[in-house]
Design an enzyme around this catalytic site. Structure first.
Site, PDB file in Angstrom:
ATOM      1  N   GLU A 125     -10.836  10.053  -7.230  1.00  9.80           N
ATOM      2  CA  GLU A 125     -10.041  10.290  -8.436  1.00  9.80           C
ATOM      3  C   GLU A 125      -8.566  10.536  -8.141  1.00  9.80           C
ATOM      4  OE1 GLU A 125      -9.459  10.444 -12.490  1.00  9.80           O
ATOM      5  OE2 GLU A 125     -11.233   9.851 -11.349  1.00  9.80           O
TER       6      GLU A 125
ATOM      7  N   PRO B 139      -0.784   4.823  -7.716  1.00 16.34           N
ATOM      8  CA  PRO B 139      -0.241   4.159  -8.904  1.00 16.34           C
ATOM      9  C   PRO B 139       0.807   4.986  -9.637  1.00 16.34           C
ATOM     10  CG  PRO B 139      -2.501   4.884  -9.296  1.00 16.34           C
ATOM     11  CD  PRO B 139      -2.237   5.043  -7.839  1.00 16.34           C
TER      12      PRO B 139
ATOM     13  N   ARG C 214       7.683  -8.565   8.021  1.00 10.82           N
ATOM     14  CA  ARG C 214       8.339  -9.875   8.073  1.00 10.82           C
ATOM     15  C   ARG C 214       9.862  -9.761   8.095  1.00 10.82           C
ATOM     16  NH1 ARG C 214       9.781 -12.587   3.704  1.00 10.82           N
ATOM     17  NH2 ARG C 214       8.678 -14.462   4.358  1.00 10.82           N
TER      18      ARG C 214
ATOM     19  N   ASP D 191      14.755 -15.382   0.808  1.00  8.71           N
ATOM     20  CA  ASP D 191      13.576 -15.194  -0.028  1.00  8.71           C
ATOM     21  C   ASP D 191      13.965 -14.744  -1.429  1.00  8.71           C
ATOM     22  OD1 ASP D 191      11.674 -15.874   1.799  1.00  8.71           O
ATOM     23  OD2 ASP D 191      11.366 -13.830   2.528  1.00  8.71           O
TER      24      ASP D 191
END
Length: 245
Positions: free
Chosen positions: A116, A89, A154, A169
């Site tokens: 963690e 993150p 893709r 897209d």
């Protein structure tokens, strides 16, 4: 392309890689997947891959040895230098531009952590990229690696049935995609725009571009900062502003 996944939970990937476009891509020979439990690279009698953090604190931290050993093992078998991607993150926010960049590589290695966090030496000395799929925390990096893999695979040549699908897209052009309609033309009084039934492809293309721009302006105006708009597109945006106001 070769995609290696390092995870403590390899079974999580079976359904994802065994269905839909990702499965078809492998069957076509466009990509090869391998998921490795990096616990087997731990150098201790209990095969532990985590330990308490120096300095104290909550949670457990992934040790460097198993990750380094696993990546170095994969590199020895690699035909080209791989991109080593840490799912975290704290990483760079993933977007379509990054997907297009990664789709040009021959070999990707994803490291999926748990607990963690990672020993900082993994970041400092092993990886080439650190990627986040959003500003939130997941139990581990597996779901993020699945998302990134899907968006990259893709884009590989001949994976999608229509080569123009990926090009058109949302985000590929910098804009959100225009609305789509299909049969029937009239469903319970809800009708398809006349222009799409006209057969005038030049007008249809213009409508689609305008609607793509309208959708981007109303939903993700921040994306327009990255685009060099034509004079016509600028006029359309002024039109949208007057309509909304």
């Amino acid at each position: 392309m070769k995609i290696d996944i390092l995870s403590l939970f390899p079974a999580m990937f079976e359904g994802v890689f065994g269905e839909s476009i990702l499965k078809k891509a492998a069957e076509k020979g466009a990509v090869e997947y391998a998921v490795t439990d990096f616990r087997q690279f731990a150098n201790n009698r209990h095969n532990s891959v985590d330990d308490y953090p120096y300095g104290g604190g909550a949670g457990m931290v992934l040790k460097p040895e198993p990750i380094f050993n696993a990546v170095n093992h994969l590199k020895k078998e690699a035909e080209s230098a791989p991109r080593v991607i840490l799912m975290c993150p704290q990483g760079e926010r993933f977007n379509q531009k990054k997907a297009e960049e990664l789709s040009k590589e021959e070999h990707l290695i994803f490291i999926c952590g748990h607990y963690e966090g990672y020993d900082e030496r993994i970041r400092d000395h092993l990886i080439t990229d650190e990627i986040s799929i959003g500003d939130f925390v997941l139990t581990g990096g597996e779901l993020g690696a699945m998302v990134v893999t899907d968006s990259v695979v893709r884009l590989l040549p001949e994976v999608l049935g229509n080569d123009q699908s990926a090009v058109k897209d949302s985000y590929s052009s910098g804009l959100l995609e225009h609305p789509h309609y299909t049969r029937p033309a009239n469903y319970e009084g809800m009708t398809v725009p006349d222009i799409l039934l006209s057969g005038n492809h030049a007008k249809i293309d213009e409508w689609r571009m305008k609607e793509s721009l309208r959708r981007t302006y109303t939903r993700r105006p921040d994306l327009l900062k990255e685009i060099n708009l034509t004079d016509e597109q600028k006029r359309w945006i002024d039109e949208f502003k007057n309509t909304i106001e």
